[in-house]
Motif scaffolding. Structure first.
Motif: not given
Length: 195
Positions: A41-42, A45, A49, A169, A174
């Motif tokens: 997930a990071a 993200d 971004q 996660d 994030s």
């Protein structure tokens, strides 16, 4: 010499065999870092971004690259030189050259910014990775976790990538990118360099 040396060699052999047995029973697991970077997930993200920033870098690279838009504009201008006259040609050439230089400067600024933002995200990910690795070592009673790219082969069940991603996660869903500027609409021509 014979009896004492033989005894020393036998003891040394027994110690070596015991060490090899312990090493053979040590649990070693592997993590596929490429899959982590694709599925965690990071990382997702971070990519979300930085989409605009990466798009700006791509557009600027395409503009200044060999065969890119700037070179095509110059070639088109060369074709029109006889029609538009020398003064107008020089004026238009100067505009293209200035735009090209501005694009180079902007590309450098965007790439530098991207490196800073990426480093900021990597620090956060690394801080979250360490407790996750320690947790897997503890839960699995393992002594070692290796990146998959360093392993030539492994038996089934030694890959803990899925477990690692799930724990990562939970630890870091994030990333916070403080160095990322506010979102801007992508441009087709280079924007002036920001200082």
């Amino acid at each position: 010499m014979t009896f004492i040396k033989t005894l020393k060699l036998a003891v040394l052999g027994a110690i070596t065999a015991a060490g090899l047995t312990v090493a053979a029973t040590a649990q070693t697991f592997i993590i596929d870092n490429e899959r982590v970077e694709k599925d965690a997930a990071a990382y997702k993200d971070f990519n979300l971004q930085t989409t605009d920033l990466r798009q700006n870098i791509l557009q600027l690279r395409q503009y200044i690259s060999r065969g890119g838009a700037a070179e095509q504009q110059m070639a088109e201008l060369e074709k029109q030189k006889a029609i538009i006259g020398n003064d107008k040609y020089e004026e238009e050439k100067k505009k293209i050259e200035q735009t090209y230089v501005a694009a180079q400067q902007n590309l450098q600024a965007y790439e530098y910014l991207f490196d800073q933002v990426r480093q900021e995200a990597l620090v956060q990910v690394e801080r979250a990775r360490q407790p996750v690795i320690r947790q897997i070592l503890k839960d699995r009673k393992a002594q070692l976790i290796l990146p998959k790219r360093l392993v030539l082969g492994s038996a089934p069940g030694l890959d803990v990538t899925t477990e690692f991603i799930e724990l990562l996660d939970a630890e870091l869903p994030s990333v916070t990118l403080t160095k990322l500027p506010p979102k801007q609409a992508p441009t087709t021509t280079p924007a002036p360099a920001q200082q």
